[in-house]
Enzyme design. Structure first.
Site, PDB file in Angstrom:
ATOM      1  N   HIS A   1     -50.168   7.964 -19.367  1.00  0.00           N
ATOM      2  CA  HIS A   1     -48.849   7.384 -19.349  1.00  0.00           C
ATOM      3  C   HIS A   1     -48.530   6.484 -20.486  1.00  0.00           C
ATOM      4  O   HIS A   1     -49.054   5.258 -20.558  1.00  0.00           O
ATOM      5  CB  HIS A   1     -48.482   6.734 -18.049  1.00  0.00           C
ATOM      6  CG  HIS A   1     -47.025   6.330 -17.853  1.00  0.00           C
ATOM      7  ND1 HIS A   1     -46.548   5.996 -16.717  1.00  0.00           N
ATOM      8  CD2 HIS A   1     -45.951   6.258 -18.830  1.00  0.00           C
ATOM      9  CE1 HIS A   1     -45.156   5.739 -16.918  1.00  0.00           C
ATOM     10  NE2 HIS A   1     -45.000   5.895 -18.220  1.00  0.00           N
TER      11      HIS A   1
ATOM     12  N   ASN B   1     -37.655   1.039 -23.805  1.00  0.00           N
ATOM     13  CA  ASN B   1     -38.431   2.085 -24.384  1.00  0.00           C
ATOM     14  C   ASN B   1     -37.933   3.632 -24.551  1.00  0.00           C
ATOM     15  O   ASN B   1     -38.741   4.466 -24.575  1.00  0.00           O
ATOM     16  CB  ASN B   1     -39.860   2.269 -23.547  1.00  0.00           C
ATOM     17  CG  ASN B   1     -39.547   2.267 -22.051  1.00  0.00           C
ATOM     18  OD1 ASN B   1     -38.422   2.817 -21.622  1.00  0.00           O
ATOM     19  ND2 ASN B   1     -40.699   2.269 -21.336  1.00  0.00           N
TER      20      ASN B   1
ATOM     21  N   ARG C   1     -41.017  11.402 -14.725  1.00  0.00           N
ATOM     22  CA  ARG C   1     -41.995  11.141 -13.774  1.00  0.00           C
ATOM     23  C   ARG C   1     -42.797  12.263 -13.104  1.00  0.00           C
ATOM     24  O   ARG C   1     -41.981  13.478 -12.875  1.00  0.00           O
ATOM     25  CB  ARG C   1     -41.220  10.347 -12.490  1.00  0.00           C
ATOM     26  CG  ARG C   1     -40.759   8.988 -12.872  1.00  0.00           C
ATOM     27  CD  ARG C   1     -41.960   8.299 -13.075  1.00  0.00           C
ATOM     28  NE  ARG C   1     -41.441   6.728 -13.238  1.00  0.00           N
ATOM     29  CZ  ARG C   1     -41.452   6.121 -14.515  1.00  0.00           C
ATOM     30  NH1 ARG C   1     -41.905   6.793 -15.329  1.00  0.00           N
ATOM     31  NH2 ARG C   1     -41.111   4.964 -14.884  1.00  0.00           N
TER      32      ARG C   1
ATOM     33  N   GLN D   1     -50.536   7.207 -10.218  1.00  0.00           N
ATOM     34  CA  GLN D   1     -51.285   6.497 -11.203  1.00  0.00           C
ATOM     35  C   GLN D   1     -52.019   5.337 -10.769  1.00  0.00           C
ATOM     36  O   GLN D   1     -51.419   4.472 -10.131  1.00  0.00           O
ATOM     37  CB  GLN D   1     -50.221   6.166 -12.395  1.00  0.00           C
ATOM     38  CG  GLN D   1     -49.562   7.301 -12.751  1.00  0.00           C
ATOM     39  CD  GLN D   1     -48.583   7.259 -14.094  1.00  0.00           C
ATOM     40  OE1 GLN D   1     -48.431   8.034 -15.032  1.00  0.00           O
ATOM     41  NE2 GLN D   1     -47.907   5.851 -14.045  1.00  0.00           N
TER      42      GLN D   1
END
Ligand code: NAI
Length: 358
Positions: free
Chosen positions: A307, A120, A254, A283
């Site tokens: 996210h 990704n 992050r 998260q």
């Protein structure tokens, strides 16, 4: 291996996942591998439930052979849980970034951790593509009806700016490549792994050996390195105070690389003009997380989104098929592709999770 127990900790997609079967990272669509695993005779548990000792995740970890997680709603595999996970042999991150797994504990227990490297990285780099739209965070100010007072006062061109990346790996390099056409004054990078001269030349980027020195030269700093012992809380009050007054900080790496309260304080004081990113230090982020509401003195500058940068439908296809390939190799006793290995046989197999020679 036959009759393995595989557990996937994914996130619920609800109606969206029923309507869009390409949302492969969801509990509903099971990374597209449920039928294959069933046909191969394996047990496959898919859950979102991760919190507390009675969660499906924690109850099943004791006899799971392979754990699959995504970084988007991660199950935190702590040293304590590793001690309970007596059968665990392989952790697969369906995506990139395995910091939700205690990698040192994985080494101690000789558990292999593999991610779908590269799956990704383009998606994340493209999230930076309309950087001005993100950076001015004007949409938020506009929604609040403060167009005149805020937007132009918090919005700048990229042309002529100095932009630096912390980490010049797959994403960092792709971000630099996408920034080049904006004609910045200079592109900089800080990374203990030095780029080959031809690569640096092609990207038009200059290496700065000291992080504080780099951030003090930048109008915009973008963070593109993994979260590990040396990067946790790296952007704290001290380092942010070395940034140019009114600079922008972009973090799609992050959340925990930044100290959340220090970022919010720097935004409130105007030391940072803006902070944009999609990853949160916890998260899902609690309702009272400071990044949900933080603003600069002009009432703008908050470019946080859920996210999502690395989870486009194209990315979901790549990390789902990549995770399946890692699993297939493991069942067949084949070697994994070396670029996917994070830790193996009790050692770090990658140079990206910290400079362990120093
Ligand atoms: P990569 O392994 O290709 O590159 C990482 C680079 O960071 C390496 O060159 C490494 O030397 C450097 N690095 C490590 N520690 C550093 C430090 N202390 N200071 C400076 N540089 C340092 O990894 P890639 O594919 O570029 O991904 C980077 C990170 O981005 C991932 O680990 C993950 O945490 C995050 N990510 C976020 C996504 C999202 O959806 N928001 C999706 C994919 C990745």
């Amino acid at each position: 291996m036959n009759n393995a127990k595989i557990m996937a900790k994914l996130y619920k997609g609800g109606r969206a996942a029923e309507e869009e079967t390409r949302l492969l990272g969801t509990v509903e669509n099971k990374l597209g591998m449920a039928n294959w695993l069933k046909d191969e005779g394996h047990e496959f548990i898919v859950t979102e439930d991760k919190a507390g000792p009675n969660s499906v995740f924690q109850k099943n970890i004791a006899d799971t052979d392979v754990l699959i997680t995504t970084p988007f709603h991660p199950a935190y595999l702590t040293a304590e849980l590793f001690a309970k996970a007596k059968n665990l042999k392989l952790c697969i991150t369906a995506g990139v970034g395995s910091d939700h797994i205690d990698l040192n504990a994985a080494n101690e227990h000789k558990v292999t951790v593999a991610e779908v490297t590269g799956s990704n990285v383009t998606s994340v780099a493209e999230h930076h593509a309309p950087p001005r739209a993100q950076l001015c965070a004007g949409a938020r100010a506009d929604r609040e009806g403060r167009l005149e007072r805020c937007v132009a006062r918090s919005s700048f061109d990229l042309e002529g700016k100095v932009i630096g990346t912390v980490g010049a790996g797959r994403i960092g390099q792709r971000v630099l490549k996408r920034l080049m056409p904006f004609d910045p004054k200079e592109l900089l990078y800080f990374d203990y792994n030095e780029l080959a001269p031809q690569a640096a030349e092609a990207l038009g980027v200059r290496r700065v050996a000291d992080l504080g020195d780099m951030v003090s030269q930048c109008d915009i700093v973008t963070i593109n390195c993994p979260l590990h012992e040396k990067t946790k809380g790296l952007f704290n009050k001290e380092l942010i105070s070395r940034m140019r007054h009114g600079a922008w900080l972009v973090n799609t790496a992050r959340g925990a690389i930044c100290v959340a309260e220090d970022v919010a304080e720097a935004l409130a004081s105007g030391q940072l003009n803006g902070y944009a990113g999609d990853v949160w230090n916890v998260q899902p982020a609690p309702r009272d997380h400071p990044w949900r509401t933080m603003k600069n003195p002009l009432g703008a500058g908050n470019g946080m989104v859920p996210h999502m940068s690395g989870t486009t439908l194209d990315a979901q296809y790549r990390y789902a098929t990549g995770a399946q390939d890692i699993l297939r190799r493991w069942f067949a006793g084949e070697k994994q592709e070396s670029h996917n290995l994070i830790v193996e046989n009790g050692e770090y197999a990658t140079k990206a999770y910290g400079d362990r020679k120093r």
